[in-house]
Design an enzyme around this catalytic site. Sequence first.
Site, PDB file in Angstrom:
ATOM      1  N   ALA A 194     -12.643 113.506  61.166  1.00 54.30           N
ATOM      2  CA  ALA A 194     -13.456 114.425  60.362  1.00 54.30           C
ATOM      3  C   ALA A 194     -14.900 113.957  60.382  1.00 54.30           C
ATOM      4  O   ALA A 194     -15.177 112.760  60.319  1.00 54.30           O
ATOM      5  CB  ALA A 194     -12.938 114.496  58.930  1.00 54.30           C
ATOM      6  N   ALA A 195     -15.801 114.912  60.490  1.00 46.75           N
ATOM      7  CA  ALA A 195     -17.231 114.630  60.448  1.00 46.75           C
ATOM      8  C   ALA A 195     -17.868 115.530  59.403  1.00 46.75           C
ATOM      9  O   ALA A 195     -17.180 116.284  58.702  1.00 46.75           O
ATOM     10  CB  ALA A 195     -17.857 114.855  61.824  1.00 46.75           C
ATOM     11  N   SER A 196     -19.180 115.452  59.286  1.00 46.50           N
ATOM     12  CA  SER A 196     -19.858 116.195  58.229  1.00 46.50           C
ATOM     13  C   SER A 196     -19.784 117.698  58.433  1.00 46.50           C
ATOM     14  O   SER A 196     -19.787 118.462  57.470  1.00 46.50           O
ATOM     15  CB  SER A 196     -21.320 115.759  58.139  1.00 46.50           C
ATOM     16  OG  SER A 196     -21.949 115.894  59.405  1.00 46.50           O
ATOM     17  N   LEU A 197     -19.704 118.146  59.694  1.00 52.38           N
ATOM     18  CA  LEU A 197     -19.727 119.579  59.976  1.00 52.38           C
ATOM     19  C   LEU A 197     -18.374 120.130  60.409  1.00 52.38           C
ATOM     20  O   LEU A 197     -18.173 121.354  60.366  1.00 52.38           O
ATOM     21  CB  LEU A 197     -20.756 119.888  61.075  1.00 52.38           C
ATOM     22  CG  LEU A 197     -22.200 119.453  60.813  1.00 52.38           C
ATOM     23  CD1 LEU A 197     -23.096 119.882  61.969  1.00 52.38           C
ATOM     24  CD2 LEU A 197     -22.718 120.018  59.496  1.00 52.38           C
ATOM     25  N   ALA A 198     -17.465 119.289  60.841  1.00 53.52           N
ATOM     26  CA  ALA A 198     -16.203 119.795  61.394  1.00 53.52           C
ATOM     27  C   ALA A 198     -15.125 118.723  61.314  1.00 53.52           C
ATOM     28  O   ALA A 198     -15.394 117.566  60.974  1.00 53.52           O
ATOM     29  CB  ALA A 198     -16.410 120.220  62.858  1.00 53.52           C
ATOM     30  N   GLN A 199     -13.902 119.143  61.614  1.00 53.43           N
ATOM     31  CA  GLN A 199     -12.792 118.205  61.746  1.00 53.43           C
ATOM     32  C   GLN A 199     -11.989 118.576  62.985  1.00 53.43           C
ATOM     33  O   GLN A 199     -12.046 119.708  63.463  1.00 53.43           O
ATOM     34  CB  GLN A 199     -11.912 118.214  60.499  1.00 53.43           C
ATOM     35  CG  GLN A 199     -11.275 119.544  60.158  1.00 53.43           C
ATOM     36  CD  GLN A 199     -10.693 119.548  58.753  1.00 53.43           C
ATOM     37  OE1 GLN A 199     -11.365 119.192  57.780  1.00 53.43           O
ATOM     38  NE2 GLN A 199      -9.436 119.956  58.630  1.00 53.43           N
ATOM     39  N   VAL A 200     -11.247 117.597  63.515  1.00 56.35           N
ATOM     40  CA  VAL A 200     -10.538 117.778  64.780  1.00 56.35           C
ATOM     41  C   VAL A 200      -9.045 117.596  64.551  1.00 56.35           C
ATOM     42  O   VAL A 200      -8.614 116.634  63.917  1.00 56.35           O
ATOM     43  CB  VAL A 200     -11.049 116.782  65.842  1.00 56.35           C
ATOM     44  CG1 VAL A 200     -10.276 116.954  67.150  1.00 56.35           C
ATOM     45  CG2 VAL A 200     -12.537 116.980  66.084  1.00 56.35           C
ATOM     46  N   LYS A 215     -11.440 121.513  67.552  1.00 53.71           N
ATOM     47  CA  LYS A 215     -12.531 121.218  66.624  1.00 53.71           C
ATOM     48  C   LYS A 215     -12.794 122.457  65.776  1.00 53.71           C
ATOM     49  O   LYS A 215     -13.072 123.536  66.311  1.00 53.71           O
ATOM     50  CB  LYS A 215     -13.782 120.811  67.401  1.00 53.71           C
ATOM     51  CG  LYS A 215     -14.962 120.419  66.514  1.00 53.71           C
ATOM     52  CD  LYS A 215     -16.139 119.948  67.366  1.00 53.71           C
ATOM     53  CE  LYS A 215     -17.332 119.557  66.503  1.00 53.71           C
ATOM     54  NZ  LYS A 215     -18.468 119.067  67.321  1.00 53.71           N
ATOM     55  N   ASP A 348     -27.302 112.684  69.845  1.00 61.54           N
ATOM     56  CA  ASP A 348     -26.587 112.104  68.701  1.00 61.54           C
ATOM     57  C   ASP A 348     -25.534 111.099  69.172  1.00 61.54           C
ATOM     58  O   ASP A 348     -24.356 111.210  68.826  1.00 61.54           O
ATOM     59  CB  ASP A 348     -25.929 113.230  67.900  1.00 61.54           C
ATOM     60  CG  ASP A 348     -25.556 112.791  66.483  1.00 61.54           C
ATOM     61  OD1 ASP A 348     -26.099 111.767  66.013  1.00 61.54           O
ATOM     62  OD2 ASP A 348     -24.731 113.464  65.847  1.00 61.54           O
TER      63      ASP A 348
END
Length: 564
Positions: A194-200, A215, A348
């Site tokens: 999980a990241a700030s904008l999405a999850q996988v 994603k 990034d």
Amino acid sequence: MRIGIAAWARREASSHFCRPPRLRRRLASTVADYGLPTKPRGKRRRLVLAGSAAALTAGAFAYGDELQYAYGAAARSGRVLTTLALCVNDYRVTLRRHDENAETHAALLKQCHKRCALRTLKAMEENGSIFIKLGQHLSSLNYLLPLEWTTTFIPLQDRCPVSSFDSIERMFRQDTGRSIDDLFVAFDRRPIGAASLAQVHRAVLREGGQEVAVKLQHPALQEWVPLDLALTRFTFAALKRVFPEYDLRFLAEEMNHSLPQELDFELEAQNATRAKAYFGHVHEPALIIPTVIWAQKRILVMEYLTGHRPDDLAYLDANAIDRDEVSATLARIFNEMIFGRDAPLHCDPHGGNIAVRKNTTRRSPNFDVILYDHGLYRDIPMDLRRSYAKLWLAVIDADEAKMRQYAYEVAGVTHDQFPLFASVITGRDYKVVTKSIVVPRTEGEKEDMSQALGDEGLLTQLVQLLGQVPRIILLILKTNDLTRSLDENLHTRFGPVRTFLILARYCVRTVYEEQMEIIGLHGGLLRPSNMVRLLRAWLSYARIELKLTLYELTLSWRRVFRTV
């Protein structure tokens, strides 16, 4: 849609309840004239009552949804504004205290930094959404923000939100018109990342049975991003108004420009495909970019590839993966992106977007580097690539006059601003830059640079400098900073000498290509002056190649003797 339903409900409510009695009587008379029953009976009456109840319920939900959004917006705005007010007041009170000596004042300012950073961290965690992304970015700005701020925000790297599976499922059906089960024979309900904008999520395609990574953008972002961006702009604008010397609006401007691109997964798919095609023509066998299967704006399905973070030293050592080789591979990949002709630049490259895995089918290198998250890409104009290459060659040669010349070409940096700019692009003390940048950073140098950021005058100059340089330079600086951090976290045995030689190789190649282009435009090799130009360019290239070859040969011999 929510606002449209609410407006319909208000319109319908007012049209029914606000009609004057005369109009209601006229309507009743018209109904009677047409022979229609004025009072429904039996089954029809129950249907009318049920329909009325449904309409009222829909209206209540519409109003409730709108009120819920208004409440959420007020809460989010309130957290930001309250934190902003408290921090501004805290800094004002602290900065007005001049009765203490310099050492005491510095200690009080550090305490103020920490209090304000903790308040801001709490607000970011509670608001979530793009505030997590902003906090992650701020944690990497150790050349701009005091240590108390950057270290406080480090936990945000691992505290990313996880959207519920129900919300993900609703978004998937809304965007594709089909359910998750329609397209996947297996789909892990728990995200693997999980990241700030999405999850996988890990899944298996129903058609073909391929294992894939899916994603999915956090559904709530669509609702809150416009408000959160506005709050970010307001915050930095307010800070500029209260503290005119600290103009950080360029951070909000870059976020406004970059975030819509990062939220467009169709664009990310194009970036990944383009990067994969570019490196398909470049000899870098270790780089792997997952193949995109299909993409929509909020959904991206790609080949499932996994590995370990590049700073997982235990994994590298256990699998006999040479840290120095990983460092060199990363240096080649990102220098190719910065200096390669028409190369796309991944902006990034932090540790979460890179993985290393063992490769037993190849002797050297015996690992792969997997590059994820292709949402934030830029193209560097060729003129800028060439001037930037010449700037770095001057830095490596410790040629201060040429450094100043190309710093002005790259970013419009004046002579007065140059020492600060040199430290920003290299992450080194200016005294080191003017002598030899290839020596490893000492703890004393790190401490000196950290203390320098506590100097209010120097920090003001830095903020002003970063506010004036082109946006693409800010992203190149960010990429440099992240790759430098990756390299330091690998704890290579022989320091940064090899990475600087690799950098020099790409810079010299860029200059050599420019000279060949100039020769072609001015009569080719038949002109004596062009022969001299070619010889000079070739000698510069050969000198760096020879140095790097000898250094890598030395490393190979050291590895051989270490294993004997």
